[in-house]
Design a protein around this motif. Structure first.
Motif, PDB file in Angstrom:
ATOM      1  N   SER A  14       0.839  -1.208   0.000  1.00 22.68           N
ATOM      2  CA  SER A  14       0.000   0.000   0.000  1.00 22.68           C
ATOM      3  C   SER A  14       0.878   1.264   0.000  1.00 22.68           C
ATOM      4  O   SER A  14       0.543   2.265  -0.646  1.00 22.68           O
ATOM      5  N   THR A  15       2.032   1.214   0.710  1.00 28.55           N
ATOM      6  CA  THR A  15       2.937   2.372   0.739  1.00 28.55           C
ATOM      7  C   THR A  15       3.446   2.657  -0.676  1.00 28.55           C
ATOM      8  O   THR A  15       3.468   3.813  -1.121  1.00 28.55           O
ATOM      9  N   ILE A  16       3.851   1.588  -1.364  1.00 29.48           N
ATOM     10  CA  ILE A  16       4.408   1.766  -2.711  1.00 29.48           C
ATOM     11  C   ILE A  16       3.347   2.334  -3.659  1.00 29.48           C
ATOM     12  O   ILE A  16       3.615   3.252  -4.436  1.00 29.48           O
ATOM     13  N   ILE A  17       2.125   1.809  -3.557  1.00 30.25           N
ATOM     14  CA  ILE A  17       1.056   2.284  -4.455  1.00 30.25           C
ATOM     15  C   ILE A  17       0.770   3.773  -4.184  1.00 30.25           C
ATOM     16  O   ILE A  17       0.647   4.578  -5.123  1.00 30.25           O
ATOM     17  N   GLU A  18       0.697   4.136  -2.893  1.00 33.76           N
ATOM     18  CA  GLU A  18       0.413   5.548  -2.563  1.00 33.76           C
ATOM     19  C   GLU A  18       1.534   6.461  -3.064  1.00 33.76           C
ATOM     20  O   GLU A  18       1.277   7.538  -3.613  1.00 33.76           O
ATOM     21  N   CYS A  19       2.780   6.011  -2.881  1.00 30.92           N
ATOM     22  CA  CYS A  19       3.920   6.817  -3.360  1.00 30.92           C
ATOM     23  C   CYS A  19       3.870   6.936  -4.893  1.00 30.92           C
ATOM     24  O   CYS A  19       4.134   8.014  -5.445  1.00 30.92           O
ATOM     25  N   ALA A  20       3.527   5.820  -5.555  1.00 28.09           N
ATOM     26  CA  ALA A  20       3.457   5.854  -7.023  1.00 28.09           C
ATOM     27  C   ALA A  20       2.383   6.842  -7.484  1.00 28.09           C
ATOM     28  O   ALA A  20       2.574   7.583  -8.460  1.00 28.09           O
ATOM     29  N   CYS A  21       1.250   6.865  -6.750  1.00 30.59           N
ATOM     30  CA  CYS A  21       0.173   7.816  -7.086  1.00 30.59           C
ATOM     31  C   CYS A  21       0.689   9.253  -6.997  1.00 30.59           C
ATOM     32  O   CYS A  21       0.412  10.083  -7.869  1.00 30.59           O
ATOM     33  N   LEU A  22       1.432   9.538  -5.901  1.00 32.42           N
ATOM     34  CA  LEU A  22       1.947  10.901  -5.711  1.00 32.42           C
ATOM     35  C   LEU A  22       2.948  11.250  -6.815  1.00 32.42           C
ATOM     36  O   LEU A  22       2.950  12.372  -7.333  1.00 32.42           O
ATOM     37  N   LEU A  23       3.795  10.279  -7.161  1.00 30.52           N
ATOM     38  CA  LEU A  23       4.815  10.552  -8.186  1.00 30.52           C
ATOM     39  C   LEU A  23       4.173  10.789  -9.559  1.00 30.52           C
ATOM     40  O   LEU A  23       4.609  11.664 -10.314  1.00 30.52           O
ATOM     41  N   THR A  24       3.134  10.029  -9.872  1.00 30.89           N
ATOM     42  CA  THR A  24       2.463  10.246 -11.168  1.00 30.89           C
ATOM     43  C   THR A  24       1.794  11.615 -11.200  1.00 30.89           C
ATOM     44  O   THR A  24       1.712  12.255 -12.243  1.00 30.89           O
ATOM     45  N   LYS A  25       1.365  12.055 -10.036  1.00 33.94           N
ATOM     46  CA  LYS A  25       0.698  13.360  -9.952  1.00 33.94           C
ATOM     47  C   LYS A  25       1.650  14.495 -10.329  1.00 33.94           C
ATOM     48  O   LYS A  25       1.243  15.502 -10.909  1.00 33.94           O
ATOM     49  N   ILE A  26       2.938  14.321  -9.975  1.00 33.56           N
ATOM     50  CA  ILE A  26       3.899  15.386 -10.306  1.00 33.56           C
ATOM     51  C   ILE A  26       4.665  15.062 -11.598  1.00 33.56           C
ATOM     52  O   ILE A  26       5.683  15.681 -11.896  1.00 33.56           O
ATOM     53  N   GLY A  27       4.159  14.060 -12.344  1.00 31.27           N
ATOM     54  CA  GLY A  27       4.739  13.763 -13.660  1.00 31.27           C
ATOM     55  C   GLY A  27       6.021  12.954 -13.601  1.00 31.27           C
ATOM     56  O   GLY A  27       6.811  12.970 -14.539  1.00 31.27           O
ATOM     57  N   GLU A  28       6.231  12.223 -12.494  1.00 36.54           N
ATOM     58  CA  GLU A  28       7.448  11.408 -12.373  1.00 36.54           C
ATOM     59  C   GLU A  28       7.081   9.939 -12.590  1.00 36.54           C
ATOM     60  O   GLU A  28       7.265   9.098 -11.706  1.00 36.54           O
ATOM     61  N   GLU A  29       6.568   9.603 -13.821  1.00 31.80           N
ATOM     62  CA  GLU A  29       6.127   8.233 -14.086  1.00 31.80           C
ATOM     63  C   GLU A  29       7.276   7.235 -13.970  1.00 31.80           C
ATOM     64  O   GLU A  29       7.098   6.117 -13.474  1.00 31.80           O
ATOM     65  N   ASN A  30       8.465   7.654 -14.433  1.00 33.78           N
ATOM     66  CA  ASN A  30       9.591   6.703 -14.409  1.00 33.78           C
ATOM     67  C   ASN A  30       9.957   6.294 -12.990  1.00 33.78           C
ATOM     68  O   ASN A  30      10.241   5.133 -12.726  1.00 33.78           O
TER      69      ASN A  30
END
Lengths: 648, 161
Positions: free
Chosen positions: A536-552
């Protein structure tokens, strides 16, 4: 010069007369007193002791305590070196000579000459244990000591129970004074009784004995016996002895003692009434409310000005704020008692506003905490503001120890303010005023504010709260960490200004980097500090990163979930593979990947989704992916094969 | 004998031109520009008081105040060596940029320290308390530390040459 005289001569204005004012009449010591008033302990600003650097400033009460004590212990270590090897510190150029920079090792009483002068010196310095040892030596060698010195030694022993001066009376080491844990009171009966027997037992000595016994043993039996002895001998005990016995007796007995005082024409003081109010607390709640009011009326009649401790006892007599029973944590006071308490508190605040209060006893500041607790329980922010206003006013000289009591006092006020104020801007103002200097960041405070800030777009406040949370190591707390990430995720990123977006990205990077760093303490001998990454931590962090355009970066994080981790021999895994996945967040990520037509990203999320979703739903998502990402025939075949192999 | 005299004459009379150039406080450039220069290092010695300031502040170099010049130099050395020895993992640029300020009777030691490999804030606080008290007792005047912390020396880079 000539021109000047001509001008003066032609001027029709009367020359200014110089009037010498009469000298202000001052006492011979006025100047010395004024100078002395500028030197002393400053109780208001211990936070200046901290290192003024963002990395070093403490955020939580625990950090404040640790850092403050660490610095003080460093100072004590250096002082000890200077005491042990004074010749290495013998740089004698300063004038006048400053003994403050020449710490002297305390004399060992075993090596001291057993004489009256040395004993008197130890009594003056309040070195209780050393004075006792020296007195024992003097007695062994049968050296004569004057009655006055013996009496002074007895008073010292009785006051401190034969133990050294407690931490709360420590003057030089303020960290120890504030945080040092008080030992349970002890009473060295053998030494003190021996000394008591050897001196003339005047009412004053007996009274001191009574006060000492009650203070250090909490037992009234022997004290009462002594008390009766004084009375039966026809002597008059001191008012302090009456006060001590009253404070620890049943209320009915205290009343009798008060009558006895009246018979003996002993004038009661404010401590007598404080003791009476304390004794009143042993009575049932309904009775003690009426009695407390009567006692206050009596004080008014005798023109005795109540202290803050009087008001504290009064409030505690009206409402029981907390229970001593540890099992009964859900204890709640009665509604009617609370109503009465807040009415009385309002009356007290009206009465004391504008008056000057000085510290009368060690516990006077308890009034503020009691008052704030009542305001918090009754959710009355107006009276709480009055309490804070009075506490901060220059008239009030009663200050609570900063890092302990004052922290609780302002913490309660802040809680009350958060709960009762609707305007988030106002809460933000007060929060920024108090945190972290006066109120340390706590888990409870962060959760309370997260609940208030959910679904709000107040970026400056959310940013501050998140940063405070990071500094207070809240990222290691699973619940608060997740709540903070979800709070950030709830922000409308597109509505932020370019500067705010930059700040948002920095905060997100800081959180993700910190969490990854925590997981990297994976060496077997160091994994005490490790915080593993949960799905769940990884998914939440991934959501935040995609929000700021850091897909990679998001893909790199998700890869930790999908690919098997390469764990070396002396390491433990960084990621925990088990755990509930938040399907809603994964769905959001998947939709984002499809919108971006990012096949790699979508494939990673699809694989994670396949852990929890049944085959039918997966098939539907596979179709969406095929259409949106324009997969070729081979890719589609692999995807369909993957779905077919999933359980129903 | 004659030959020796001749050699002496040659060495006594220099025929080369005097190098009238200040070489002190200047750093040689490296082929890959790897030499880190802090602001203090980047500004030349003749810029003291113009672009950069002094590393020690006291009044003993002023006219009519020169009572204790050697004492100031000795104190500075004691302080600098103590700081270098006590914070070996934390000092930056070998502890050469510690600023010692004297205000009234107080000595203020300012400058930068870096996080060491083991960044333990509590340990730093202990060391702070120790240094302040130790130097105060040694020099018989109050000593205060006003250091700022950076992650590494690279954070202080003004230029690379």
């Amino acid at each position: 010069m000539h021109r000047f005289n001509v001008i003066r001569g032609l001027s029709n204005l009367a020359p200014n007369q110089l009037n010498i004012q009469p000298a202000i009449k001052r006492s011979p010591t006025a100047l010395l007193e004024a100078l002395a008033s500028t030197v002393g302990t400053d109780p208001t600003a211990p936070h200046f002791s901290f290192i003024d650097d963002p990395a070093m400033i403490p955020t939580t009460p625990g950090q404040k305590r640790n850092y403050y004590l660490a610095k003080e212990l460093g100072r004590r270590a250096a002082r000890q070196l200077a005491e042990e090897w004074p010749t290495l510190f013998a740089f004698d150029r300063e004038f006048p000579r400053m003994n403050a920079f020449r710490p002297q090792k305390e004399l060992d009483p075993a090596l001291m000459d057993p004489n009256e002068q040395n004993l008197w010196m130890l009594i003056e310095k309040r070195q209780v244990k050393d004075a006792t040892i020296l007195y024992e030596k003097i007695r062994e060698k049968d050296i004569n000591v004057s009655e006055g010195v013996k009496k002074d030694l007895f008073f010292l022993l009785a006051y401190y129970g034969g133990e050294n001066v407690p931490f709360y009376e420590e003057l030089e080491w303020h960290g120890l004074r504030t945080f040092g844990e008080a030992d349970p009171p002890k009473w060295k009966d053998d030494v003190i009784s021996l000394l008591y027997e050897s001196i003339e037992q005047t009412p004053e000595v007996k009274s001191a004995m009574i006060c000492g016994i009650i203070k250090h043993t909490q037992s009234t039996e022997k004290a009462n016996q002594l008390f009766q002895e004084i009375l039966s001998s026809g002597a008059t005990p001191c008012v302090e002895a009456f006060n001590a016995v009253m404070g620890k007796s049943q209320f009915s007995l205290s009343l009798k003692l008060l009558q006895k005082m009246n018979q003996l024409s002993i004038k009661p003081n404010v401590n007598t009434f404080n003791a009476l109010l304390e004794s009143n607390m042993t009575a049932p709640l309904d009775k003690r409310q009426k009695t407390a009011m009567k006692i206050l009326g009596e004080m008014k009649l005798l023109k005795i000005h109540p202290t803050l401790l009087t008001y504290n006892h009064l409030l505690n007599g009206i409402v029981k704020i907390r229970t001593k029973d540890a099992d009964n944590k859900d204890f709640k006071p009665k509604e009617d008692d609370l109503k009465l308490a807040i009415t009385v508190l309002n009356e007290i605040m009206t009465r004391i506003a504008g008056e000057t209060y000085e510290s009368n006893t060690l516990n006077d500041h308890h009034f503020f905490l009691t008052a704030m607790s009542i305001c918090l329980m009754t959710k009355n922010v107006e009276i709480a503001q009055k309490v804070v206003q009075f506490y901060e006013s220059p008239n009030n000289k009663v200050k609570a120890p900063e890092f302990t009591f004052e922290n609780s006092f302002y913490n309660k006020y802040l809680q009350l303010f958060i709960d009762t104020t609707g305007d988030l801007k106002e809460i933000e103002r007060v929060y920024k005023e108090y945190v972290p200097n006066r109120v340390g960041v706590s888990r409870f405070l962060i959760i309370r504010l997260i609940n208030r800030l959910r679904n709000s777009d107040n970026w400056s406040f959310i940013k501050r709260l998140t940063e405070d949370g990071i500094c207070a190591q809240m990222l290691t707390d699973a619940r608060v960490s997740s709540d903070l990430r979800l709070l950030l995720k709830g922000i409308n990123y597109s509505a932020l200004s370019p500067t705010e977006r930059e700040e948002y990205s920095q905060v997100v990077h800081r959180i993700v980097n910190a969490l990854v760093e925590y997981s990297e303490f994976n060496k077997k001998d160091r994994n005490r500090l490790q915080q593993k990454l949960y799905p769940s931590t990884i998914i939440e962090c991934a959501c935040l990163l995609t929000k700021i355009g850091e897909e990679n970066k998001a893909i790199d994080l998700l890869r930790m979930l999908v690919e098997e981790e390469d764990v070396k021999e002396n390491e433990v895994p960084k990621v925990v593979q088990e755990g509930q996945l938040k399907i809603g967040l994964i769905q959001e990520l998947f939709d984002h990947a499809l919108r971006q037509k990012n096949t790699d990203f979508a494939a990673f999320i699809f694989e994670i989704m396949s852990r929890d979703l049944p085959r039918a739903q997966l098939k539907l998502q596979a179709q969406r992916m095929t259409e949106r990402c324009r997969l070729n025939g081979e890719q589609t075949r692999i995807l369909e094969g993957f779905v077919r192999l999933r359980p129903e | 004998m004659n030959a020796r005299l001749l050699r002496l004459d040659r060495r006594s009379i220099s025929t080369t031109q005097v190098l009238a150039k200040n070489q002190a406080g200047k750093y040689r450039s490296t082929p890959n520009r790897t030499q880190l220069l802090t602001y203090e290092m980047a500004a030349r010695p003749h810029h003291i008081g113009v672009k950069k300031s002094w590393l020690t502040w006291h009044t003993q170099n002023l006219e009519e105040f020169r009572n204790q010049q050697p004492l100031m130099v000795a104190q500075d050395q004691i302080i600098r060596r103590f700081m270098r020895g006590f914070f070996p993992n934390n000092v930056v640029i070998q502890g050469e940029e510690i600023v010692i300020k004297r205000r009234g009777n107080v000595i203020i030691i300012a400058g930068f320290l870096q996080y060491s490999q083991r960044f333990d804030i509590r340990r730093i606080y202990w060391m702070y308390g120790f240094v302040e008290e130790f130097l105060s007792n040694l020099l018989k005047q109050p000593v205060k530390l006003e250091m700022q912390f950076v992650e590494s020396e690279a954070d202080l880079a003004y230029n690379y040459v």
